[in-house]
Write a protein that holds these residues in place. Structure first.
Motif, PDB file in Angstrom:
ATOM      1  N   MET A  15       0.829  -1.211   0.000  1.00 31.55           N
ATOM      2  CA  MET A  15       0.000   0.000   0.000  1.00 31.55           C
ATOM      3  C   MET A  15       0.863   1.261   0.000  1.00 31.55           C
ATOM      4  O   MET A  15       0.344   2.360  -0.002  1.00 31.55           O
ATOM      5  N   ARG A  16       2.150   1.100   0.099  1.00 29.02           N
ATOM      6  CA  ARG A  16       3.087   2.214   0.272  1.00 29.02           C
ATOM      7  C   ARG A  16       2.725   3.027   1.509  1.00 29.02           C
ATOM      8  O   ARG A  16       2.656   4.243   1.486  1.00 29.02           O
TER       9      ARG A  16
ATOM     10  N   ASP B  65      -1.963  -3.214 -14.870  1.00 30.72           N
ATOM     11  CA  ASP B  65      -0.847  -2.814 -15.722  1.00 30.72           C
ATOM     12  C   ASP B  65      -0.041  -1.682 -15.114  1.00 30.72           C
ATOM     13  O   ASP B  65       0.990  -1.296 -15.646  1.00 30.72           O
ATOM     14  N   SER B  66      -0.523  -1.145 -13.980  1.00 35.01           N
ATOM     15  CA  SER B  66       0.207   0.004 -13.458  1.00 35.01           C
ATOM     16  C   SER B  66       1.212  -0.441 -12.397  1.00 35.01           C
ATOM     17  O   SER B  66       0.922  -1.294 -11.560  1.00 35.01           O
ATOM     18  N   GLU B  67       2.373   0.161 -12.478  1.00 36.29           N
ATOM     19  CA  GLU B  67       3.428  -0.127 -11.512  1.00 36.29           C
ATOM     20  C   GLU B  67       3.230   0.813 -10.318  1.00 36.29           C
ATOM     21  O   GLU B  67       3.376   2.023 -10.423  1.00 36.29           O
ATOM     22  N   LEU B  68       2.879   0.244  -9.170  1.00 33.05           N
ATOM     23  CA  LEU B  68       2.516   1.082  -8.031  1.00 33.05           C
ATOM     24  C   LEU B  68       3.707   1.809  -7.429  1.00 33.05           C
ATOM     25  O   LEU B  68       3.574   2.907  -6.920  1.00 33.05           O
TER      26      LEU B  68
ATOM     27  N   GLU C 175       2.713  10.107  -5.430  1.00 33.04           N
ATOM     28  CA  GLU C 175       1.945   9.910  -4.205  1.00 33.04           C
ATOM     29  C   GLU C 175       0.476  10.312  -4.391  1.00 33.04           C
ATOM     30  O   GLU C 175      -0.431   9.687  -3.853  1.00 33.04           O
ATOM     31  N   ARG C 176       0.230  11.341  -5.213  1.00 36.43           N
ATOM     32  CA  ARG C 176      -1.142  11.825  -5.377  1.00 36.43           C
ATOM     33  C   ARG C 176      -2.018  10.735  -6.009  1.00 36.43           C
ATOM     34  O   ARG C 176      -3.137  10.494  -5.596  1.00 36.43           O
TER      35      ARG C 176
ATOM     36  N   VAL D 152      -5.371   5.119  -5.506  1.00 35.87           N
ATOM     37  CA  VAL D 152      -5.344   3.653  -5.561  1.00 35.87           C
ATOM     38  C   VAL D 152      -5.722   3.068  -4.210  1.00 35.87           C
ATOM     39  O   VAL D 152      -6.508   2.147  -4.101  1.00 35.87           O
ATOM     40  N   ARG D 153      -5.141   3.666  -3.148  1.00 39.00           N
ATOM     41  CA  ARG D 153      -5.448   3.203  -1.803  1.00 39.00           C
ATOM     42  C   ARG D 153      -6.914   3.443  -1.508  1.00 39.00           C
ATOM     43  O   ARG D 153      -7.413   4.555  -1.662  1.00 39.00           O
ATOM     44  N   GLY D 154      -7.583   2.437  -1.077  1.00 38.69           N
ATOM     45  CA  GLY D 154      -8.998   2.605  -0.744  1.00 38.69           C
ATOM     46  C   GLY D 154      -9.850   2.622  -1.991  1.00 38.69           C
ATOM     47  O   GLY D 154     -11.059   2.486  -1.919  1.00 38.69           O
TER      48      GLY D 154
END
Ligand SMILES: Nc1ncnc2c1ncn2[C@@H]1O[C@H](COP(=O)(O)OP(=O)(O)OP(=O)(O)O)[C@@H](O)[C@H]1O
Ligand code: SF4
Ligand code: SF4
Ligand SMILES: [Mg+2]
Lengths: 480, 724
Positions: B56-57, B74-77, B82-83, B88-90
């Motif tokens: 979750m960073r 496909d996205s590299e987290l 950060e924005r 992504v989180r939640g």
């Protein structure tokens, strides 16, 4: 002949307690660890160095004695040989009580001017009729009796101050070098390192205890003291007050008052707060109800009211029984002690409440339950399981309260229910200075001096308190 | 779009700077497919939670990600700004935590907290369409619509009367409900991946069953993937599709759940499974893993498990261990598999001699699909155990009646509820309300029940740590509840207690030697200091700590070691009866096994009796001779372990047992789902306390509390619907 005032005795008791506690703490890691952490914080040690200077002065001011009365002037000698002989056998002492600090600063104490003079002034602050050599009178600012009296030409003043200041600085640096050398040598010997090695580690800030910070603070304090000493010998560096007394001397004398209020109050209230707080929390039930009732009642009376009433009562008592007090100093001392006690009475409730809460929690802790199931008696359980686990709260409160009490003294003296008016204290200085502020031009130096001295002490104490709290508070310790 | 939702490779994260950072996860590789549940299994301190936080960073301030990649679709987290990560989180990835109490803001209504999550995430995911996000957001944040969505979410997580609950504060909800609210918040953003970090560890088994079932249902509805972090093998077996075993910051084994439980490949996984107590292991000692998880602040060269592995080879310590594949569904980091299964079989045959029969049976069937013979022989072992228990029972039944070491009759502990300024008593909280127990000398009586039913209070009342308000506690015929406090000191020696939390049960300011010697000193059993020290040294030796521990402080020991010291402290006064209040529930299973073995050995050697308070049924099955089931301050069923566990008669016992997650499919029962939570002991329901939740309740149940029905010589239950 030494004199031990009541507060002196209590101060010595306090030192004994502190030393005993230090020895106890040294053998218990849970206390030694946090203190070590305090010793490793640069802010902490810097504050400690400053506080040590204050405490040193305060202690010197707590060694009281009756001074020896000087033998009669030589002129009388020839006439009264017999008298002189008795003098030699039984030296007479003055009824006056002075401290080692007074003796040390006797120059400052005795060089009294007529009235106000500004810092570093060589003339009075108010105009007076001056008789000229030719017999005429003019109104002007007369030269001071002592301040800058050695100067033939007033114009040389600035240069003189500069030279003396530099001289003091050099002296201070020499003293500092000596202290530093001893310190480094001791450390090198203790660590079995070479002197150079130890010194270079300190200067590169590689030591665990921030010795570099210690030495820098020390340098600052020593240079300041020596410059002040050098200049104070010839000038009133902080001016004089209404009756011409040196303000610098007053400020130094006030240190003891501040420290006594800040520490003795704690000493007075600690037993009550600790015992009642723990009892309330540990036993609960009736005991808790009674103690809670007691402190809620006490803390709902306005503290100032209580203090005012107590001080007034004491004053009435003292005027009615004036014969019981041998000297003014003793009277003032009793009043100071009384102030400590009454401040203690009004301030123990906070700590008591904290301790009650903590003991309430600890009582339910598994290890206390286990102790009970092992048949441990209540008194033992309190001494062994509760007290050591609330000690950090006591420590944090004591350090945090200190600065508050020093400030409280100033406020109380300002409204005339503080220490005796004859006693030197920052509160009294502020109180007497407040009227002079209305003068034009303003007399600001008493106030400023009190402010600077008090501010330095309180700032150092607060910084130390923060470091101590960080070190002892288990929650903060977990976070770091 | 591929089938794989999340692909993690070589993920490495460190905590703390300085010279020795903690490498909390080191080269983690795994992937999760859509709709799949991957369980991350491991003991405490292995880095499970840190792995989740890294994904979750959300690492703590001192932490940082050192390398690797995390690909969600496909996205590299890891390279996302950060924005965008916040979206992504939640949103696509949501997380729920272990402690529902601390994850909710106590001063906000739960509805508002969920609404916040709805407002934050819904527009973004709606905006994937053509319309500009801003417009959408305004459209959506119509308050009515948000409120509607909140209610819908609460309903989805099975909260009854959601509209009313939305207006309540967290403290008005029970633990299980709070966890549901947390799940509702996580669902607000319609996540594709839900990370659940020990979501049920803080909950009771019946509630745990509800929550796990809920998660499963939601997953089936929405098709989200779940990363389930847990230390409970039973939970893994019942809910996950695949699992990854973590050890010391590394994943050491990955497998499908079926393959894993048929034959765990890594020695660590195997030991872990063997150390779980169960009825079938009653006769022997549980397997233990010696030593402890190595600290993560050191560089590792070879296998991290080498110091604790019973099959370690020189090659194990030389180089990092590569992945091997014993079969299609399993991969493992262990050199035993380097040459395929053959080597392992040889090795395990060698170890099999010392290992318990049941587990070596498992090993031998390792490579083949689980054979019928394996099942049969296990069933046999189980039967043998039951027989064993039955014979123990007949032995105890043979002992003369009324000779119980400890007997409580109608034991009551009522706490006054005080209100108002003058603290007038407005009612009573009936924590213990008429408890009858019998404990024979040398036996173990297990007291089981959900949190808050009064188990601990019973234990404390027996020791008079909490004064009983009614009933009797007869110890060897003396009523402890009636004697004066001063006289109680005489019996302190015989009755001792061990607590749940090994970190809270020792004074942190005392040396271990003084802690263990405290009872000797206070009861005057060993007067001289030297004699006391000798005795303490002996005790520490007896519990396997060693006398050098005497000069150290409790914080220098691990949880298991501390629990041993607590046992030594209780043993010091030579007790006859020890109340064990969940002594292992704060410990990992491998450590729990050590403590259970120790307790069992001490019972055999010293003839101790235990009142074993627990909520863990597997421990009961392993250790107890008799079982008493408690619900809301009363015993609802009691009998021998075999009777109660195998043939529970009370509906509550049946539900409780059915909710226990089992590793073994054969032992699983149809879960009897209980509605709601245990009521408050301050206001127990009328009649049978269980009737609001009982699936078998009839109208009469609400009228009077049922009398005990004697089912056999030893078993009795309090339920109207039981006919003898
Ligand atoms: N000192 C006390 N004062 C008031 N209520 C109490 C007290 N001690 C316990 N209770 C209440 O009594 C009930 C039973 O508590 P107890 O600790 O015995 O439960 P438990 O079965 O041991 O639960 P757990 O499994 O969580 O340990 C609970 O509702 C609890 O809140
Ligand atoms: S690699 Fe060696 S030490 Fe590690 S688990 Fe396998 S056998 Fe044991
Ligand atoms: S008495 Fe009724 S409510 Fe109670 S357990 Fe039996 S059937 Fe259920
Ligand atoms: Mg409990």
């Amino acid at each position: 002949m030494p004199v031990i005032l009541i507060t002196d005795a209590l101060i010595f008791l306090l030192i004994a307690v502190a030393i005993a506690f230090g020895l106890y703490a040294a053998r218990h890691e849970h206390l030694r660890g946090p203190w070590r952490q305090v010793g490793r914080s640069p802010v902490g040690v810097a504050a400690l160095v400053v506080i040590v200077f204050y405490v040193g002065i305060g202690l010197l001011d707590s060694l009281h004695f009756h001074p020896l009365i000087e033998p009669m002037a030589p002129a009388d000698l020839t006439d009264q040989r017999t008298d002189q002989r008795t003098d030699q056998q039984a030296p007479t002492y003055s009824t006056q009580v002075i401290s080692v600090l007074d003796r040390w600063l006797s120059g400052l104490r005795e060089r009294q001017e007529k009235t106000f003079s500004a810092p570093f002034a060589i003339q009075l602050f108010v105009k007076e009729a001056i008789e000229q050599p030719d017999g005429s009178l003019i109104r002007g600012y007369p030269r001071l009796e002592y301040g800058g009296a050695h100067l033939a030409d007033p114009a040389q003043r600035d240069l003189d101050i500069l030279l003396r200041g530099l001289f003091g600085m050099v002296k201070g640096l020499i003293a500092w070098t000596a202290v530093m050398t001893i310190l480094i040598a001791l450390r090198a010997w203790h660590r079995q390192q070479s002197f150079n090695d130890s010194a270079s580690r300190i200067w590169r800030g590689e030591t665990k205890t921030p010795w570099r910070t210690v030495l820098i603070t020390l340098a600052l304090m020593l240079v300041l003291s020596f410059v002040a000493a050098e200049l104070a010998a010839k000038y009133h560096i902080l001016g004089t007050d209404k009756v011409g007394e040196d303000v610098f001397y007053q400020s130094l004398k006030s240190i003891r008052t501040g420290l006594v209020i800040g520490t003795l109050t704690t000493l007075v209230m600690l037993p009550a707060a600790v015992i009642l707080g723990i009892m309330a929390g540990y036993f609960g039930g009736r005991t808790d109800d009674v103690i809670q009732y007691l402190y809620t009642t006490l803390s709902s009376i306005p503290g100032v009211l209580l203090i005012a009433a107590a001080i007034l009562m004491l004053q009435v008592y003292m005027t009615n029984h004036a014969d019981q007090f041998q000297s003014l100093v003793e009277r003032a001392d009793l009043r100071l002690l009384f102030l400590c006690i009454i401040l203690g009475v009004t301030s123990w409730t906070g700590l008591c409440r904290l301790l009650r809460g903590e003991s309430l929690k600890l009582r339910e802790a598994d290890y206390v339950q286990a102790a009970r199931s092992l048949g441990v008696r209540h008194s033992t359980a309190i001494a062994r399981h509760i007290l050591p686990n609330v000690l950090h709260i006591v420590m944090i409160t004591v350090v945090l309260d200190f600065s508050g009490l020093v400030l409280a003294e100033a406020v109380l003296s300002y409204v005339n229910i503080g220490v005796d008016p004859t006693m030197n204290s920052w509160g009294n200085m502020i109180n007497s200075a407040r009227l002079e502020l209305a003068r034009d031009p303003m007399v600001w130096w008493s106030l400023a001096a009190a402010f600077v001295f008090m501010f330095t002490l309180v700032l150092a104490a607060n910084l130390l308190a923060d470091v101590v709290r960080d070190a002892f508070d288990p929650r903060l310790r977990g976070a770091s | 779009m591929s089938d794989v939702l999340l692909h993690v490779s070589n993920l490495t994260a460190e905590l703390g700077n300085g010279e020795r950072p903690l490498r909390v996860c080191d080269g983690i590789d795994f992937s999760i497919r859509r709709g799949e549940t991957l369980a991350l299994l491991g003991e405490s301190g292995c880095g499970k939670s840190m792995t989740a936080l890294t994904l979750m960073r959300l690492l703590p301030l001192s932490g940082r990600i050192v390398g690797g990649s995390v690909q969600l679709d496909d996205s590299e987290l890891l390279s996302l700004p950060e924005r965008e990560m916040r979206g992504v989180r939640g949103g696509r990835m949501a997380m729920i935590f272990q402690e529902p109490q601390t994850s909710l803001n106590p001063v906000l209504k739960v509805g508002d907290q969920i609404a916040e999550a709805v407002r934050l995430h819904k527009p973004a995911s709606n905006a994937q369409g053509a319309s500009p996000p801003l417009l959408k957001r305004r459209l959506f944040s119509g308050e009515a619509e948000v409120a509607e969505r909140v209610v819908e979410l609460l309903r989805a997580v099975g909260i009854p009367d959601p509209a009313r609950r939305a207006g309540e504060f967290p403290h008005q909800l029970s633990g299980g409900m709070k966890q549901r609210v947390m799940i509702a918040m996580a669902l607000a953003g319609d996540p594709e991946l839900l990370i659940a970090d020990e979501p049920t560890t803080a909950l009771d088994v019946t509630i745990q069953a509800q929550v796990l079932q809920l998660l499963k249902g939601l997953q089936a509805q929405t098709g989200m993937a779940v990363l389930l972090i847990t230390h409970d093998l039973g939970v893994v077996a019942e809910t996950a599709d695949r699992l990854a075993v973590m050890y010391a910051g590394q994943i050491v084994e990955q497998a499908s759940v079926d393959a894993f439980f048929a034959a765990p490949a890594h020695p660590y996984s195997r030991k872990l499974m063997e150390s779980v107590p169960s009825a079938s292991k009653r006769r022997g000692e549980l397997a233990v893993i010696p030593g402890r998880v190595p600290p993560l602040d050191q560089p590792f060269t070879g296998c991290r498990f080498a110091d604790r592995c019973s099959q370690v080879m020189p090659a194990c310590r030389e180089a990092p261990i590569a992945w091997f594949q014993p079969n299609l569904e399993q991969s493992v980091r262990c050199l035993l598999w380097a040459e395929g299964p053959a080597r392992l079989q040889r090795a395990s045959a060698a170890v099999g001699v010392v290992e318990s029969s049941a587990s070596s049976l498992r090993l031998e069937t390792a490579t083949a699909p689980r054979s019928a013979t394996g099942l049969e022989s296990e069933a046999e072992a189980l039967d043998a155990a039951r027989l064993d228990a039955a014979s123990a029972l007949s032995r105890s039944a043979a002992a003369p009646e009324g000779h119980a070491l400890l007997a409580t009759d109608g034991l009551e502990v009522h706490f006054p509820i005080q209100r108002g300024l003058f603290r007038s008593t407005v009612g009573h909280l009936k924590a213990v309300d008429g408890v009858d127990l019998r404990l024979q000398a040398g036996q173990t009586l297990a007291l089981v029940g959900e949190s808050g039913c009064g188990k601990t209070t019973v234990g404390k009342a027996i020791l008079r740590l909490e004064p009983p308000t009614g009933g009797t506690v007869r110890y060897n015929g003396v009523d402890l509840a009636a004697i004066r406090a001063g006289q109680m000191r005489r019996y302190r020696k015989d009755l001792q207690i061990i607590f749940q939390d090994p970190f809270a049960s020792m004074n942190p300011r005392m040396l271990v030697g003084d802690i263990v010697g405290e009872g000797l000193q206070s009861l005057g059993l060993e007067k001289g200091r030297a004699a006391r020290r000798r005795r303490v040294a002996m005790l520490l030796e007896q519990v396997g700590i060693g006398e050098q521990a005497m000069e150290r402080y409790p914080h220098e020991f691990s949880g298991g070691q501390r629990q041993r010291i607590c046992i030594a402290r209780a043993l010091a006064v030579d007790p006859k009866l020890i109340v064990c209040d969940e002594p292992t529930s704060a410990l990992d299973v491998s450590v729990q096994a050590q403590i259970l073995n120790l307790l069992k050995r001490l019972q055999d050697e010293l003839g101790l009796s235990y009142l074993f308070i627990t909520h863990d049924i597997s421990v009961v099955a392993y250790l107890a001779h008799e079982v008493a089931v408690m619900y809301l301050g009363r015993i609802v069923e009691q009998g021998t372990a075999a009777e109660v566990l195998d043939a529970p008669r009370h509906p509550y016992t049946q539900a409780l047992l059915s909710a226990v997650p089992m590793m073994d499919k054969a032992e699983r029962r149809q879960i009897i789902r209980l509605e709601g939570d245990m009521p408050s002991p301050a206001a127990p329901p009328t009649g049978c306390h269980f009737h609001p939740r009982c699936p078998q309740a009839i109208a009469d149940c609400a009228l009077a509390y049922p009398q005990p029905v004697q089912l056999s010589k030893t078993q009795s239950a309090r339920c109207l619907r039981i006919e003898v």
